[in-house]
Design a protein around this motif. Structure first.
Motif, PDB file in Angstrom:
ATOM      1  N   ALA A   1      53.991 -27.925  23.657  1.00 21.12           N
ATOM      2  CA  ALA A   1      53.077 -26.856  24.063  1.00 21.12           C
ATOM      3  C   ALA A   1      51.974 -26.717  23.020  1.00 21.12           C
ATOM      4  N   GLU A   2      50.742 -26.658  23.501  1.00 22.72           N
ATOM      5  CA  GLU A   2      49.614 -26.525  22.594  1.00 22.72           C
ATOM      6  C   GLU A   2      49.294 -25.067  22.280  1.00 22.72           C
ATOM      7  N   THR A   3      49.521 -24.186  23.230  1.00 20.05           N
ATOM      8  CA  THR A   3      49.209 -22.770  23.034  1.00 20.05           C
ATOM      9  C   THR A   3      50.491 -21.948  23.021  1.00 20.05           C
ATOM     10  N   GLN A   4      50.362 -20.708  22.576  1.00 21.12           N
ATOM     11  CA  GLN A   4      51.518 -19.813  22.530  1.00 21.12           C
ATOM     12  C   GLN A   4      51.985 -19.436  23.933  1.00 21.12           C
ATOM     13  N   ASP A   5      51.059 -19.335  24.880  1.00 20.95           N
ATOM     14  CA  ASP A   5      51.451 -19.017  26.258  1.00 20.95           C
ATOM     15  C   ASP A   5      52.303 -20.134  26.858  1.00 20.95           C
ATOM     16  N   GLU A   6      51.915 -21.374  26.626  1.00 22.02           N
ATOM     17  CA  GLU A   6      52.709 -22.491  27.136  1.00 22.02           C
ATOM     18  C   GLU A   6      54.083 -22.524  26.479  1.00 22.02           C
ATOM     19  N   MET A   7      54.124 -22.238  25.180  1.00 21.38           N
ATOM     20  CA  MET A   7      55.403 -22.209  24.475  1.00 21.38           C
ATOM     21  C   MET A   7      56.296 -21.097  25.012  1.00 21.38           C
ATOM     22  N   ALA A   8      55.709 -19.923  25.276  1.00 20.30           N
ATOM     23  CA  ALA A   8      56.485 -18.804  25.827  1.00 20.30           C
ATOM     24  C   ALA A   8      57.033 -19.160  27.205  1.00 20.30           C
ATOM     25  N   LYS A   9      56.248 -19.866  28.021  1.00 18.57           N
ATOM     26  CA  LYS A   9      56.712 -20.274  29.350  1.00 18.57           C
ATOM     27  C   LYS A   9      57.881 -21.260  29.235  1.00 18.57           C
ATOM     28  N   LEU A  10      57.803 -22.199  28.311  1.00 19.87           N
ATOM     29  CA  LEU A  10      58.903 -23.141  28.119  1.00 19.87           C
ATOM     30  C   LEU A  10      60.173 -22.427  27.680  1.00 19.87           C
ATOM     31  N   LEU A  11      60.022 -21.448  26.818  1.00 18.11           N
ATOM     32  CA  LEU A  11      61.189 -20.706  26.344  1.00 18.11           C
ATOM     33  C   LEU A  11      61.813 -19.886  27.465  1.00 18.11           C
ATOM     34  N   ARG A  12      60.980 -19.290  28.334  1.00 20.74           N
ATOM     35  CA  ARG A  12      61.531 -18.545  29.468  1.00 20.74           C
ATOM     36  C   ARG A  12      62.266 -19.468  30.431  1.00 20.74           C
ATOM     37  N   ASP A  13      61.813 -20.720  30.538  1.00 18.07           N
ATOM     38  CA  ASP A  13      62.514 -21.679  31.402  1.00 18.07           C
ATOM     39  C   ASP A  13      63.825 -22.149  30.769  1.00 18.07           C
ATOM     40  N   ASP A  14      63.854 -22.251  29.449  1.00 18.07           N
ATOM     41  CA  ASP A  14      65.049 -22.738  28.766  1.00 18.07           C
ATOM     42  C   ASP A  14      66.113 -21.657  28.606  1.00 18.07           C
ATOM     43  N   LEU A  15      65.732 -20.381  28.712  1.00 19.39           N
ATOM     44  CA  LEU A  15      66.689 -19.285  28.572  1.00 19.39           C
ATOM     45  C   LEU A  15      66.983 -18.721  29.961  1.00 19.39           C
ATOM     46  N   LEU A  16      68.157 -19.016  30.483  1.00 21.64           N
ATOM     47  CA  LEU A  16      68.542 -18.598  31.826  1.00 21.64           C
ATOM     48  C   LEU A  16      69.416 -17.350  31.735  1.00 21.64           C
ATOM     49  N   VAL A  17      69.036 -16.312  32.475  1.00 21.38           N
ATOM     50  CA  VAL A  17      69.795 -15.056  32.531  1.00 21.38           C
ATOM     51  C   VAL A  17      70.521 -14.997  33.866  1.00 21.38           C
ATOM     52  N   ASP A  18      71.830 -14.873  33.809  1.00 26.92           N
ATOM     53  CA  ASP A  18      72.662 -14.838  35.016  1.00 26.92           C
ATOM     54  C   ASP A  18      73.356 -13.474  35.083  1.00 26.92           C
ATOM     55  N   PRO A  19      72.779 -12.494  35.795  1.00 26.31           N
ATOM     56  CA  PRO A  19      73.379 -11.152  35.833  1.00 26.31           C
ATOM     57  C   PRO A  19      74.520 -11.066  36.839  1.00 26.31           C
ATOM     58  N   HIS A  20      75.511 -10.270  36.499  1.00 27.57           N
ATOM     59  CA  HIS A  20      76.626  -9.953  37.387  1.00 27.57           C
ATOM     60  C   HIS A  20      76.785  -8.436  37.445  1.00 27.57           C
ATOM     61  N   ILE A  21      77.778  -7.982  38.177  1.00 32.29           N
ATOM     62  CA  ILE A  21      77.971  -6.543  38.338  1.00 32.29           C
ATOM     63  C   ILE A  21      78.336  -5.882  37.012  1.00 32.29           C
ATOM     64  N   SER A  22      79.204  -6.522  36.248  1.00 31.25           N
ATOM     65  CA  SER A  22      79.702  -5.897  35.024  1.00 31.25           C
ATOM     66  C   SER A  22      79.420  -6.704  33.764  1.00 31.25           C
ATOM     67  N   LYS A  23      78.604  -7.753  33.855  1.00 32.80           N
ATOM     68  CA  LYS A  23      78.312  -8.557  32.667  1.00 32.80           C
ATOM     69  C   LYS A  23      77.001  -9.310  32.891  1.00 32.80           C
ATOM     70  N   VAL A  24      76.492  -9.849  31.795  1.00 36.65           N
ATOM     71  CA  VAL A  24      75.274 -10.657  31.819  1.00 36.65           C
ATOM     72  C   VAL A  24      75.566 -11.938  31.051  1.00 36.65           C
ATOM     73  N   ASP A  25      75.381 -13.086  31.703  1.00 35.38           N
ATOM     74  CA  ASP A  25      75.600 -14.384  31.065  1.00 35.38           C
ATOM     75  C   ASP A  25      74.253 -14.992  30.667  1.00 35.38           C
ATOM     76  N   LEU A  26      74.225 -15.572  29.478  1.00 32.26           N
ATOM     77  CA  LEU A  26      73.021 -16.228  28.966  1.00 32.26           C
ATOM     78  C   LEU A  26      73.314 -17.705  28.756  1.00 32.26           C
ATOM     79  N   HIS A  27      72.415 -18.560  29.239  1.00 33.20           N
ATOM     80  CA  HIS A  27      72.519 -20.001  29.051  1.00 33.20           C
ATOM     81  C   HIS A  27      71.211 -20.485  28.431  1.00 33.20           C
TER      82      HIS A  27
END
Length: 407
Positions: A130-156
């Motif tokens: 990534a050349e810019t901070q916006d592109e880097m932020a987008k890559l990080l949002r793609d690499d960090l997956l949030v999987d919400p459930h009723i009673s917990k939140v899983d992070l991958h």
């Protein structure tokens, strides 16, 4: 009548039928495979080795996992109350545990991704992609997956290296997913604490300020009493008068405590709330009782009927007696708020913390080796089939040419 004579046998030339091989049998295929076995084995080994070698130069992918437990409805009531004036709370109430949705929104927010880009290790790793901070932020949002459930939140968190990466880059990529999750959780925790507005810290500041003010006032009254006694001597008051003063001081202290309680409740409760109405009514009743004791006392002489010097001295004693329980009450509040601040902690619970993965999630060398062998077997079959087809075509051409020649 004409007569016809058939030619003799010596004059008739019969066509020569070429010798044809029998139909193809399974043994012919086995013989064909045996004839080209070295080529087939070479293809299988070559493709297996090629796929295995590719695992050393292709991108390495590392994945780690974390599980968070959000606060329940009772524990998060104070947190969610700070959002009651926004549309977000209406949206959060549509699910069983609004805190889960709140945590997902915070983890997927731009604030968290920007905080990740500020980390030196993360910035260095993603600088080539990534050349810019916006592109880097987008890559990080793609690499960090949030999987919400009723009673917990899983992070991958998943991180991949580039082609032909070095061992040092692979080691950094191995430790980066756990670092990304740790920074994201810490940032979300800070946001949650900011949203809760630090109730315990705020209450401690209020209690300390009130205690400091009332303590200074009590010290000034004590100094005023000592100065009055030095100037006028110790004014003798009857027991009944002192009892009346103590009664008035108790009522005044009760009034002050009720007023402080009503002022404290006014920050969190509406005017129609029963607790706030009860505290206000108690303060009004205490003020009325204090006014009655000033004009008429059943336990002693009325305050207004005493001599002037006694009234001045009694006024000093009254103010001091009324302030002492208030100062004592505020002192206890300060100590209690200090305990609350000490106990103040995150509202979320990390059930499974992210750790550095021991092995990469891809590529799997054994899987790639077996895949290479399978591709090699397929290539060998294609090669053998191509060779068999060539032999069949050549044989068909030979038979056709032989038949035409014999004719």
């Amino acid at each position: 009548m004409p007569q016809f004579h058939l030619p003799s046998d010596s004059t008739i030339s019969e066509p020569v039928v070429p010798d044809l091989e029998p139909d193809v049998h399974l043994l012919h295929y086995l013989e064909h495979v045996a004839r080209h076995k070295w080529v087939a084995m070479f293809l299988v080994i070559a493709f297996g080795a090629a796929f295995l070698a590719a695992t050393y130069i292709m991108p390495y992918t590392y994945t780690t996992f974390a599980r968070l437990l959000p606060p329940d409805r009772l524990s998060s009531s104070g947190l969610l109350s700070s959002l009651n004036a926004s549309y977000a709370l209406t949206m959060l109430k549509e699910i069983e545990n609004p805190s889960v949705d709140l945590m997902q929104n915070l983890l997927e927010s731009r604030f968290v991704s920007d905080r990740l880009t500020q980390d030196s290790v993360v910035r260095t790793f993603y600088a080539d992609e990534a050349e810019t901070q916006d592109e880097m932020a987008k890559l990080l949002r793609d690499d960090l997956l949030v999987d919400p459930h009723i009673s917990k939140v899983d992070l991958h968190a998943t991180v991949s290296t580039s082609w032909f990466s070095t061992d040092a880059e692979k080691e950094v990529a191995r430790k980066l997913p756990a670092r990304i999750i740790s920074i994201a959780v810490h940032t979300m925790d800070s946001l949650l604490m900011a949203l809760s507005k630090g109730d315990a810290s705020s209450q401690l500041l209020y209690a300390q300020e009130d205690y400091r003010t009332r303590k200074l006032e009590l010290d000034s009254i004590t100094a005023e009493q000592e100065a009055f006694e030095r100037e006028h001597g110790i004014v003798q008051l009857k027991t009944q008068t002192i009892a009346a003063i103590e009664q008035m001081a108790s009522i005044q202290a009760d009034r002050d405590e009720a007023q402080m309680e009503a002022a404290t409740l006014s920050r969190d409760l509406t005017e129609r709330n029963p607790k706030r109405a009860m505290a206000t009514a108690r303060a009004v009743a205490a003020s009325e009782a204090l006014q009655r004791y000033r004009t008429h006392s059943t336990v002693g002489p009325a305050f207004d009927e005493m001599p002037e010097v006694n009234r001045e001295y009694a006024s000093i004693l009254l103010r001091r007696s009324a302030l002492e329980p208030v100062v004592s009450y505020l002192n206890r509040e300060v100590e209690q708020q200090k305990i609350n601040v000490t106990r103040e902690k995150s509202v979320i619970t990390v059930l499974d913390a992210a750790h550095d993965p021991d092995v990469r999630s891809s590529p799997k060398r054994m899987t790639m080796l077996l895949l290479g062998f399978a591709v090699g077997v397929l290539a060998s079959c294609l090669y053998l089939g191509f060779q068999a087809m060539r032999v069949s075509v050549r044989r068909a051409r030979y038979v056709s040419t032989t038949v035409q020649t014999s004719r």
